[in-house]
Design a protein around this motif. Sequence first.
Motif, PDB file in Angstrom:
ATOM      1  N   ILE A  32       0.847  -1.108  -0.049  1.00 57.37           N
ATOM      2  CA  ILE A  32       0.124   0.009  -0.080  1.00 57.37           C
ATOM      3  C   ILE A  32       0.686   1.335   0.192  1.00 57.37           C
ATOM      4  CG2 ILE A  32      -2.075  -1.207   1.082  1.00 57.37           C
ATOM      5  CD1 ILE A  32      -0.989   0.266   3.659  1.00 57.37           C
ATOM      6  N   VAL A  33       2.284   0.946   0.497  1.00 57.69           N
ATOM      7  CA  VAL A  33       3.062   2.243   0.186  1.00 57.69           C
ATOM      8  C   VAL A  33       3.184   2.746  -1.106  1.00 57.69           C
ATOM      9  CG1 VAL A  33       5.305   3.259   0.467  1.00 57.69           C
ATOM     10  CG2 VAL A  33       4.323   1.506   1.969  1.00 57.69           C
ATOM     11  N   ALA A  34       2.769   4.299  -1.287  1.00 61.42           N
ATOM     12  CA  ALA A  34       2.876   5.088  -2.386  1.00 61.42           C
ATOM     13  C   ALA A  34       3.845   5.962  -2.631  1.00 61.42           C
ATOM     14  CB  ALA A  34       1.676   5.851  -2.271  1.00 61.42           C
ATOM     15  N   HIS A 281       1.393  15.042  -3.137  1.00 62.72           N
ATOM     16  CA  HIS A 281       2.652  14.868  -3.628  1.00 62.72           C
ATOM     17  C   HIS A 281       2.952  14.354  -4.605  1.00 62.72           C
ATOM     18  CE1 HIS A 281       3.718  16.387   0.903  1.00 62.72           C
ATOM     19  NE2 HIS A 281       2.507  15.626   1.214  1.00 62.72           N
ATOM     20  N   PHE A 282       3.967  15.041  -5.379  1.00 64.03           N
ATOM     21  CA  PHE A 282       4.447  14.568  -6.457  1.00 64.03           C
ATOM     22  C   PHE A 282       3.167  14.056  -7.873  1.00 64.03           C
ATOM     23  CE2 PHE A 282       7.524  12.971  -3.553  1.00 64.03           C
ATOM     24  CZ  PHE A 282       8.723  13.670  -4.078  1.00 64.03           C
ATOM     25  N   GLY A 283       2.198  14.851  -7.554  1.00 67.60           N
ATOM     26  CA  GLY A 283       1.078  14.786  -8.598  1.00 67.60           C
ATOM     27  C   GLY A 283      -0.055  14.156  -7.950  1.00 67.60           C
ATOM     28  N   SER A 284       0.046  13.466  -6.934  1.00 69.05           N
ATOM     29  CA  SER A 284      -1.012  12.402  -6.493  1.00 69.05           C
ATOM     30  C   SER A 284      -1.424  12.646  -5.123  1.00 69.05           C
ATOM     31  CB  SER A 284      -0.522  11.025  -6.653  1.00 69.05           C
ATOM     32  OG  SER A 284      -0.079  10.522  -7.875  1.00 69.05           O
ATOM     33  N   LYS A 285      -2.750  12.498  -4.831  1.00 66.96           N
ATOM     34  CA  LYS A 285      -3.034  12.752  -3.434  1.00 66.96           C
ATOM     35  C   LYS A 285      -3.169  11.281  -2.608  1.00 66.96           C
ATOM     36  CE  LYS A 285      -6.556  16.360  -3.970  1.00 66.96           C
ATOM     37  NZ  LYS A 285      -7.878  16.986  -3.585  1.00 66.96           N
ATOM     38  N   VAL A 286      -2.313  11.380  -1.930  1.00 63.88           N
ATOM     39  CA  VAL A 286      -1.989  10.141  -0.859  1.00 63.88           C
ATOM     40  C   VAL A 286      -2.455  10.187   0.592  1.00 63.88           C
ATOM     41  CG1 VAL A 286      -0.290   9.194  -2.455  1.00 63.88           C
ATOM     42  CG2 VAL A 286       0.348  10.777  -0.588  1.00 63.88           C
ATOM     43  N   TRP A 287      -2.423   9.466   1.396  1.00 62.42           N
ATOM     44  CA  TRP A 287      -2.382   9.471   2.666  1.00 62.42           C
ATOM     45  C   TRP A 287      -0.936   9.646   3.228  1.00 62.42           C
ATOM     46  CZ3 TRP A 287      -6.732  10.533   5.824  1.00 62.42           C
ATOM     47  CH2 TRP A 287      -7.674  10.318   5.512  1.00 62.42           C
ATOM     48  N   ILE A 288      -0.784  10.677   3.952  1.00 61.14           N
ATOM     49  CA  ILE A 288       0.669  10.914   4.575  1.00 61.14           C
ATOM     50  C   ILE A 288       0.349  10.960   6.092  1.00 61.14           C
ATOM     51  CG2 ILE A 288       2.181  12.440   5.219  1.00 61.14           C
ATOM     52  CD1 ILE A 288       2.561  11.725   2.379  1.00 61.14           C
ATOM     53  N   THR A 289       1.231   9.698   6.595  1.00 60.40           N
ATOM     54  CA  THR A 289       1.333   9.672   8.195  1.00 60.40           C
ATOM     55  C   THR A 289       2.686   9.835   8.735  1.00 60.40           C
ATOM     56  OG1 THR A 289      -0.299   7.457   8.027  1.00 60.40           O
ATOM     57  CG2 THR A 289       1.171   7.742   9.963  1.00 60.40           C
ATOM     58  N   ARG A 290       2.438  10.909   9.537  1.00 63.21           N
ATOM     59  CA  ARG A 290       3.726  11.223  10.297  1.00 63.21           C
ATOM     60  C   ARG A 290       3.822  10.770  11.446  1.00 63.21           C
ATOM     61  NH1 ARG A 290       2.221  16.051   6.866  1.00 63.21           N
ATOM     62  NH2 ARG A 290       3.643  16.467   5.517  1.00 63.21           N
ATOM     63  N   LYS A 291       4.648  10.083  11.850  1.00 64.97           N
ATOM     64  CA  LYS A 291       4.887   9.197  13.176  1.00 64.97           C
ATOM     65  C   LYS A 291       5.989   9.805  13.733  1.00 64.97           C
ATOM     66  CE  LYS A 291       5.231   4.579  15.395  1.00 64.97           C
ATOM     67  NZ  LYS A 291       4.077   4.592  16.077  1.00 64.97           N
ATOM     68  N   GLY A 292       6.009  10.968  14.523  1.00 61.99           N
ATOM     69  CA  GLY A 292       7.009  11.449  15.039  1.00 61.99           C
ATOM     70  C   GLY A 292       7.751  12.351  13.922  1.00 61.99           C
ATOM     71  N   ALA A 293       7.010  12.983  13.215  1.00 58.81           N
ATOM     72  CA  ALA A 293       7.549  14.019  12.242  1.00 58.81           C
ATOM     73  C   ALA A 293       6.573  15.236  12.083  1.00 58.81           C
ATOM     74  CB  ALA A 293       7.726  13.440  11.004  1.00 58.81           C
ATOM     75  N   VAL A 294       6.998  16.346  11.608  1.00 52.18           N
ATOM     76  CA  VAL A 294       6.214  17.516  11.503  1.00 52.18           C
ATOM     77  C   VAL A 294       6.204  18.086  10.060  1.00 52.18           C
ATOM     78  CG1 VAL A 294       6.137  19.899  12.591  1.00 52.18           C
ATOM     79  CG2 VAL A 294       6.991  18.045  13.791  1.00 52.18           C
ATOM     80  N   SER A 295       5.096  18.406   9.810  1.00 49.02           N
ATOM     81  CA  SER A 295       4.712  19.164   8.691  1.00 49.02           C
ATOM     82  C   SER A 295       5.540  20.251   8.285  1.00 49.02           C
ATOM     83  CB  SER A 295       3.310  19.494   8.351  1.00 49.02           C
ATOM     84  OG  SER A 295       3.083  20.267   7.169  1.00 49.02           O
ATOM     85  N   ALA A 296       6.231  20.513   7.369  1.00 49.67           N
ATOM     86  CA  ALA A 296       7.243  21.486   7.104  1.00 49.67           C
ATOM     87  C   ALA A 296       7.295  22.157   5.592  1.00 49.67           C
ATOM     88  CB  ALA A 296       8.690  21.156   7.378  1.00 49.67           C
ATOM     89  N   ARG A 297       6.023  22.646   5.274  1.00 55.61           N
ATOM     90  CA  ARG A 297       5.917  23.168   3.908  1.00 55.61           C
ATOM     91  C   ARG A 297       6.559  24.522   4.111  1.00 55.61           C
ATOM     92  NH1 ARG A 297       2.512  20.555   0.650  1.00 55.61           N
ATOM     93  NH2 ARG A 297       1.031  18.998   1.560  1.00 55.61           N
ATOM     94  N   GLU A 298       6.863  24.946   2.988  1.00 55.83           N
ATOM     95  CA  GLU A 298       7.458  25.981   2.613  1.00 55.83           C
ATOM     96  C   GLU A 298       6.784  27.295   3.479  1.00 55.83           C
ATOM     97  OE1 GLU A 298       9.502  29.037  -0.682  1.00 55.83           O
ATOM     98  OE2 GLU A 298       8.332  27.436  -1.312  1.00 55.83           O
ATOM     99  N   GLY A 299       7.521  28.039   4.356  1.00 56.10           N
ATOM    100  CA  GLY A 299       7.216  29.134   5.358  1.00 56.10           C
ATOM    101  C   GLY A 299       6.195  28.579   6.531  1.00 56.10           C
TER     102      GLY A 299
END
Length: 400
Positions: A32-34, A281-299
């Motif tokens: 299931i990893v995309a 991400h990379f042109g596709s909508k996917v589920w992103i699971t952050r396990k011990g990670a922080v969103s760091a979009r530009e700005g």
Amino acid sequence: MELMKNVQAWTEGVEIEWDAMQQIRNIAGLPIVAGHIAVMPDVHLGKGATVGTVVPTRGAIIPAAVGVDIGCGMAALRTQLKAAQLPESLMQIRSAIEAAVPVGFDVHDVELNPTHQGPHGRDLRTKMQALYARFETLAILTTLRRVDARRIWRQLGTLGGGNHFIELCLDEAGDVWVMLHSGSRNIGKTIGEAAIGMAREAAHHAGIGLPDKDLAWLNEGTAEFNQYVEALQWAQDYAALNRELMLFRVLNALRATLAHPIKVTTEVVNCHHNYATIEEHFGSKVWITRKGAVSAREGQLGIIPGSMGTRSYIVRGRGNPLSYCSCSHGAGRRMSRGAAKRHFNLDALAAQTAGVECRKDAGVLDEIPGAYKDIDAVMAAQADLVEVVHTLKQVLCVKG
């Protein structure tokens, strides 16, 4: 750098356990990893999935990868208070914070009933009322064995235990910050454990062979998936509001102790680091699971704490697409809690937390700074993921 096939890692100069490497291989090989797995510099062994990992999936979510502390994260705000305005001894302030915010298994005597404006200027009472209403309609309640609704609301605005904390910090200009780390308390754990159980059962019925039973997933389109996603989003909102309520109560404790007004600047951050959400991400909508990670979009602003005796950072994301616009959620443990207790003693704890008003007893020995990775090495390894906006050093720490 590419750590292994289908994995991108930001771990140069940072140690990784062999068991954690095996967990990463297990996740990367799931059907299931995309895309590739993104590994943060604070990566370490977790339940099913490594802590410090970003996992993209298509049409499914792995509940154990999200974890049982759903929505766990950080909040911080900068006050207009200066270091010189703090008293020489911070013991009274620590006592006031501990009285205002229950820690460990403690809860409020009654449910909070805030009528104030929160740090962001939004009415927290309105948020609580909306959270109440949504909880009563959660479909997953029919799956949960037992839910103590009174406890859920009495835990809102409480810290919890383990590595959760409240700190007063000073930045590079001598400004005082309030920073804290907590999540969705017992209800998030209850939802997470129920979803992990549902995923294991689904894998068993489907005859899916897994390298680790905790990597079982829920598929989109199933009743179980829909129940989990609805509850997941609710628990993430519960966690964010939990942090807002604690910030407010800490500020009130400061005002009462210091006996003068304390204003908050516009710099307020509240971010999850255990959660799942739909992203492109990379042109596709996917589920992103952050396990011990922080969103760091530009700005985007985020928080990367060190430990109870080292520096922490307010950061701004660089929007690196290879990391799925993510960064680490802290320094990351380099030894287990049991190993920390065997390796260190109370003298070491006192030495490593010198200058910090905090507990220095056996109950927090497993949180000793030496049990964590070098935060400077962690920050150096992810220089292309974030830029440092403020460097914080705690002067007071309340541990759960």
